[in-house]
Design a protein around this motif. Structure first.
Motif, PDB file in Angstrom:
ATOM      1  N   ARG A 114       0.844  -1.199   0.000  1.00 18.89           N
ATOM      2  CA  ARG A 114       0.000   0.000   0.000  1.00 18.89           C
ATOM      3  C   ARG A 114       0.876   1.245   0.000  1.00 18.89           C
ATOM      4  NH1 ARG A 114      -5.127  -1.459   2.704  1.00 18.89           N
ATOM      5  NH2 ARG A 114      -5.872  -3.011   1.242  1.00 18.89           N
ATOM      6  N   GLU A 115       0.343   2.319  -0.588  1.00 18.18           N
ATOM      7  CA  GLU A 115       1.024   3.601  -0.466  1.00 18.18           C
ATOM      8  C   GLU A 115       0.662   4.173   0.899  1.00 18.18           C
ATOM      9  OE1 GLU A 115       1.873   7.234  -3.341  1.00 18.18           O
ATOM     10  OE2 GLU A 115      -0.194   7.271  -2.607  1.00 18.18           O
ATOM     11  N   VAL A 116       1.684   4.560   1.659  1.00 14.66           N
ATOM     12  CA  VAL A 116       1.470   5.119   2.992  1.00 14.66           C
ATOM     13  C   VAL A 116       2.218   6.441   3.100  1.00 14.66           C
ATOM     14  CG1 VAL A 116       1.159   2.844   4.068  1.00 14.66           C
ATOM     15  CG2 VAL A 116       3.433   3.885   4.007  1.00 14.66           C
ATOM     16  N   GLU A 117       1.871   7.201   4.093  1.00 10.59           N
ATOM     17  CA  GLU A 117       2.562   8.453   4.373  1.00 10.59           C
ATOM     18  C   GLU A 117       3.327   8.274   5.679  1.00 10.59           C
ATOM     19  OE1 GLU A 117       1.336  12.944   3.518  1.00 10.59           O
ATOM     20  OE2 GLU A 117       0.117  12.009   5.060  1.00 10.59           O
ATOM     21  N   LYS A 118       4.629   8.509   5.639  1.00 11.81           N
ATOM     22  CA  LYS A 118       5.496   8.358   6.798  1.00 11.81           C
ATOM     23  C   LYS A 118       5.950   9.738   7.240  1.00 11.81           C
ATOM     24  CE  LYS A 118       8.506   6.094   9.446  1.00 11.81           C
ATOM     25  NZ  LYS A 118       8.091   5.411  10.643  1.00 11.81           N
ATOM     26  N   PHE A 119       5.817  10.025   8.534  1.00 13.48           N
ATOM     27  CA  PHE A 119       6.274  11.283   9.099  1.00 13.48           C
ATOM     28  C   PHE A 119       7.654  11.067   9.706  1.00 13.48           C
ATOM     29  CE2 PHE A 119       1.748  11.716   8.926  1.00 13.48           C
ATOM     30  CZ  PHE A 119       1.563  13.032   8.544  1.00 13.48           C
ATOM     31  N   LEU A 120       8.592  11.932   9.354  1.00 15.37           N
ATOM     32  CA  LEU A 120       9.962  11.833   9.843  1.00 15.37           C
ATOM     33  C   LEU A 120      10.335  13.120  10.548  1.00 15.37           C
ATOM     34  CD1 LEU A 120      11.502  10.369   6.576  1.00 15.37           C
ATOM     35  CD2 LEU A 120      10.898   9.099   8.633  1.00 15.37           C
ATOM     36  N   ARG A 121      10.944  12.996  11.727  1.00 10.06           N
ATOM     37  CA  ARG A 121      11.400  14.170  12.470  1.00 10.06           C
ATOM     38  C   ARG A 121      12.903  14.160  12.563  1.00 10.06           C
ATOM     39  NH1 ARG A 121       8.158  16.214  17.537  1.00 10.06           N
ATOM     40  NH2 ARG A 121       9.843  17.680  17.253  1.00 10.06           N
ATOM     41  N   GLY A 122      13.453  15.344  12.488  1.00  6.36           N
ATOM     42  CA  GLY A 122      14.884  15.545  12.681  1.00  6.36           C
ATOM     43  C   GLY A 122      15.085  16.906  13.294  1.00  6.36           C
ATOM     44  N   GLY A 123      15.544  16.962  14.532  1.00 14.81           N
ATOM     45  CA  GLY A 123      15.647  18.242  15.229  1.00 14.81           C
ATOM     46  C   GLY A 123      14.267  18.839  15.384  1.00 14.81           C
ATOM     47  N   LEU A 124      14.102  20.078  14.966  1.00 13.53           N
ATOM     48  CA  LEU A 124      12.803  20.757  15.041  1.00 13.53           C
ATOM     49  C   LEU A 124      12.001  20.615  13.756  1.00 13.53           C
ATOM     50  CD1 LEU A 124      13.871  24.057  16.839  1.00 13.53           C
ATOM     51  CD2 LEU A 124      12.771  22.049  17.841  1.00 13.53           C
ATOM     52  N   ASN A 125      12.564  19.947  12.754  1.00 12.22           N
ATOM     53  CA  ASN A 125      11.926  19.838  11.451  1.00 12.22           C
ATOM     54  C   ASN A 125      11.194  18.509  11.293  1.00 12.22           C
ATOM     55  OD1 ASN A 125      12.963  22.349  10.454  1.00 12.22           O
ATOM     56  ND2 ASN A 125      14.951  21.353  10.311  1.00 12.22           N
ATOM     57  N   THR A 126      10.153  18.536  10.462  1.00 10.59           N
ATOM     58  CA  THR A 126       9.371  17.348  10.161  1.00 10.59           C
ATOM     59  C   THR A 126       9.174  17.268   8.650  1.00 10.59           C
ATOM     60  OG1 THR A 126       8.164  17.601  12.237  1.00 10.59           O
ATOM     61  CG2 THR A 126       7.185  16.154  10.610  1.00 10.59           C
ATOM     62  N   ALA A 127       9.225  16.049   8.119  1.00 12.96           N
ATOM     63  CA  ALA A 127       8.980  15.832   6.691  1.00 12.96           C
ATOM     64  C   ALA A 127       7.999  14.674   6.549  1.00 12.96           C
ATOM     65  CB  ALA A 127      10.277  15.508   5.956  1.00 12.96           C
ATOM     66  N   THR A 128       7.248  14.687   5.467  1.00 13.66           N
ATOM     67  CA  THR A 128       6.383  13.552   5.147  1.00 13.66           C
ATOM     68  C   THR A 128       6.876  12.939   3.847  1.00 13.66           C
ATOM     69  OG1 THR A 128       4.792  14.884   3.914  1.00 13.66           O
ATOM     70  CG2 THR A 128       4.361  14.584   6.252  1.00 13.66           C
ATOM     71  N   VAL A 129       6.793  11.627   3.778  1.00 16.02           N
ATOM     72  CA  VAL A 129       7.233  10.887   2.603  1.00 16.02           C
ATOM     73  C   VAL A 129       6.129   9.915   2.231  1.00 16.02           C
ATOM     74  CG1 VAL A 129       8.978   9.328   1.676  1.00 16.02           C
ATOM     75  CG2 VAL A 129       9.619  11.012   3.399  1.00 16.02           C
ATOM     76  N   LYS A 130       5.715   9.932   0.963  1.00 16.68           N
ATOM     77  CA  LYS A 130       4.777   8.920   0.477  1.00 16.68           C
ATOM     78  C   LYS A 130       5.600   7.786  -0.104  1.00 16.68           C
ATOM     79  CE  LYS A 130       0.739  11.734  -0.243  1.00 16.68           C
ATOM     80  NZ  LYS A 130      -0.317  12.147  -1.145  1.00 16.68           N
ATOM     81  N   GLU A 139      16.588   7.420   7.340  1.00 18.36           N
ATOM     82  CA  GLU A 139      17.667   7.901   8.207  1.00 18.36           C
ATOM     83  C   GLU A 139      18.415   9.067   7.567  1.00 18.36           C
ATOM     84  OE1 GLU A 139      18.190   7.200  11.377  1.00 18.36           O
ATOM     85  OE2 GLU A 139      16.375   5.972  11.164  1.00 18.36           O
ATOM     86  N   ARG A 140      18.650   8.997   6.250  1.00 14.37           N
ATOM     87  CA  ARG A 140      19.319  10.109   5.555  1.00 14.37           C
ATOM     88  C   ARG A 140      18.456  11.371   5.612  1.00 14.37           C
ATOM     89  NH1 ARG A 140      20.602   5.895   1.976  1.00 14.37           N
ATOM     90  NH2 ARG A 140      19.022   6.561   0.495  1.00 14.37           N
ATOM     91  N   ILE A 141      17.150  11.220   5.442  1.00 14.73           N
ATOM     92  CA  ILE A 141      16.245  12.372   5.515  1.00 14.73           C
ATOM     93  C   ILE A 141      16.267  12.959   6.922  1.00 14.73           C
ATOM     94  CG2 ILE A 141      13.816  13.082   5.445  1.00 14.73           C
ATOM     95  CD1 ILE A 141      13.470  10.975   3.163  1.00 14.73           C
ATOM     96  N   ARG A 142      16.208  12.110   7.954  1.00 12.62           N
ATOM     97  CA  ARG A 142      16.247  12.598   9.343  1.00 12.62           C
ATOM     98  C   ARG A 142      17.526  13.384   9.616  1.00 12.62           C
ATOM     99  NH1 ARG A 142      13.972   7.202  10.712  1.00 12.62           N
ATOM    100  NH2 ARG A 142      11.816   7.570  11.338  1.00 12.62           N
ATOM    101  N   GLU A 143      18.657  12.886   9.137  1.00 14.32           N
ATOM    102  CA  GLU A 143      19.925  13.589   9.336  1.00 14.32           C
ATOM    103  C   GLU A 143      19.904  14.958   8.649  1.00 14.32           C
ATOM    104  OE1 GLU A 143      22.527  13.011  11.340  1.00 14.32           O
ATOM    105  OE2 GLU A 143      21.242  11.390  12.105  1.00 14.32           O
ATOM    106  N   LYS A 144      19.379  15.020   7.427  1.00 15.14           N
ATOM    107  CA  LYS A 144      19.270  16.306   6.727  1.00 15.14           C
ATOM    108  C   LYS A 144      18.370  17.267   7.507  1.00 15.14           C
ATOM    109  CE  LYS A 144      20.244  15.211   1.932  1.00 15.14           C
ATOM    110  NZ  LYS A 144      20.944  16.413   1.523  1.00 15.14           N
ATOM    111  N   LEU A 145      17.262  16.767   8.036  1.00 13.96           N
ATOM    112  CA  LEU A 145      16.360  17.603   8.821  1.00 13.96           C
ATOM    113  C   LEU A 145      17.064  18.144  10.062  1.00 13.96           C
ATOM    114  CD1 LEU A 145      13.104  15.448   8.599  1.00 13.96           C
ATOM    115  CD2 LEU A 145      13.484  17.674   7.502  1.00 13.96           C
ATOM    116  N   LYS A 146      17.843  17.293  10.744  1.00 18.46           N
ATOM    117  CA  LYS A 146      18.574  17.732  11.943  1.00 18.46           C
ATOM    118  C   LYS A 146      19.546  18.847  11.624  1.00 18.46           C
ATOM    119  CE  LYS A 146      18.560  13.351  14.426  1.00 18.46           C
ATOM    120  NZ  LYS A 146      19.395  12.207  14.859  1.00 18.46           N
ATOM    121  N   ARG A 147      20.194  18.751  10.449  1.00 20.47           N
ATOM    122  CA  ARG A 147      21.194  19.751  10.058  1.00 20.47           C
ATOM    123  C   ARG A 147      20.572  20.948   9.329  1.00 20.47           C
ATOM    124  NH1 ARG A 147      23.904  14.887   8.466  1.00 20.47           N
ATOM    125  NH2 ARG A 147      23.425  15.375   6.310  1.00 20.47           N
TER     126      ARG A 147
END
Length: 88
Positions: free
Chosen positions: A17-33, A56-64
Protein backbone atom coordinates in the motif's frame (compact mmCIF):
# COMPACT_ATOMS: atom_id res chain seq x y z
CA UNK A 1 8.40 -9.97 -3.65
CA UNK A 2 7.09 -9.56 -0.13
CA UNK A 3 9.22 -10.89 2.73
CA UNK A 4 6.10 -12.26 4.43
CA UNK A 5 2.66 -13.23 3.14
CA UNK A 6 1.35 -13.05 6.70
CA UNK A 7 2.65 -10.97 9.58
CA UNK A 8 4.59 -13.27 11.94
CA UNK A 9 3.15 -11.82 15.18
CA UNK A 10 -0.57 -11.54 14.45
CA UNK A 11 -1.00 -13.70 11.34
CA UNK A 12 -2.63 -10.88 9.37
CA UNK A 13 -2.34 -10.72 5.59
CA UNK A 14 0.35 -8.36 4.26
CA UNK A 15 -0.45 -6.17 1.24
CA UNK A 16 1.49 -3.45 -0.60
CA UNK A 17 0.00 0.00 0.00
CA UNK A 18 1.02 3.60 -0.47
CA UNK A 19 1.47 5.12 2.99
CA UNK A 20 2.56 8.45 4.37
CA UNK A 21 5.50 8.36 6.80
CA UNK A 22 6.27 11.28 9.10
CA UNK A 23 9.96 11.83 9.84
CA UNK A 24 11.40 14.17 12.47
CA UNK A 25 14.88 15.54 12.68
CA UNK A 26 15.65 18.24 15.23
CA UNK A 27 12.80 20.76 15.04
CA UNK A 28 11.93 19.84 11.45
CA UNK A 29 9.37 17.35 10.16
CA UNK A 30 8.98 15.83 6.69
CA UNK A 31 6.38 13.55 5.15
CA UNK A 32 7.23 10.89 2.60
CA UNK A 33 4.78 8.92 0.48
CA UNK A 34 6.15 5.41 0.02
CA UNK A 35 5.03 1.88 -0.75
CA UNK A 36 5.08 -0.37 2.34
CA UNK A 37 3.82 -3.80 3.24
CA UNK A 38 0.85 -3.21 5.56
CA UNK A 39 -0.83 -5.80 7.76
CA UNK A 40 -4.59 -5.87 7.16
CA UNK A 41 -5.20 -7.08 10.73
CA UNK A 42 -3.08 -4.82 12.94
CA UNK A 43 -1.86 -2.07 10.57
CA UNK A 44 1.84 -2.74 11.16
CA UNK A 45 4.04 -1.47 8.33
CA UNK A 46 7.14 -3.21 7.02
CA UNK A 47 9.69 -1.28 4.95
CA UNK A 48 12.58 -2.60 2.86
CA UNK A 49 16.05 -1.99 4.32
CA UNK A 50 16.84 0.54 1.55
CA UNK A 51 13.75 2.55 2.49
CA UNK A 52 14.73 2.61 6.18
CA UNK A 53 18.20 3.83 5.19
CA UNK A 54 16.57 6.58 3.11
CA UNK A 55 14.47 7.58 6.16
CA UNK A 56 17.67 7.90 8.21
CA UNK A 57 19.32 10.11 5.56
CA UNK A 58 16.25 12.37 5.52
CA UNK A 59 16.25 12.60 9.34
CA UNK A 60 19.92 13.59 9.34
CA UNK A 61 19.27 16.31 6.73
CA UNK A 62 16.36 17.60 8.82
CA UNK A 63 18.57 17.73 11.94
CA UNK A 64 21.19 19.75 10.06
CA UNK A 65 18.53 22.04 8.53
CA UNK A 66 19.61 20.89 5.03
CA UNK A 67 16.14 21.18 3.51
CA UNK A 68 16.98 22.91 0.22
CA UNK A 69 15.67 20.00 -1.89
CA UNK A 70 12.51 19.51 0.19
CA UNK A 71 9.16 21.09 -0.72
CA UNK A 72 7.67 23.34 1.98
CA UNK A 73 4.14 22.34 3.03
CA UNK A 74 3.25 25.11 5.44
CA UNK A 75 4.16 25.68 9.05
CA UNK A 76 4.07 23.56 12.17
CA UNK A 77 3.30 24.87 15.63
CA UNK A 78 3.69 23.43 19.11
CA UNK A 79 0.87 24.05 21.58
CA UNK A 80 2.02 23.51 25.15
CA UNK A 81 -1.21 24.39 26.95
CA UNK A 82 -4.46 22.81 25.81
CA UNK A 83 -6.61 24.95 28.10
CA UNK A 84 -9.74 25.71 26.04
CA UNK A 85 -10.20 29.12 27.65
CA UNK A 86 -6.72 30.26 26.62
CA UNK A 87 -7.36 29.09 23.03
CA UNK A 88 -10.64 30.97 22.67
Amino acid sequence: MMPFEKRPLCGGEMVAREVEKFLRGGLNTATVKIIAEVCLRCGERLYPQETVQCFERIREKLKRDEVAGFQPMGQSFQVTNCDLESLA
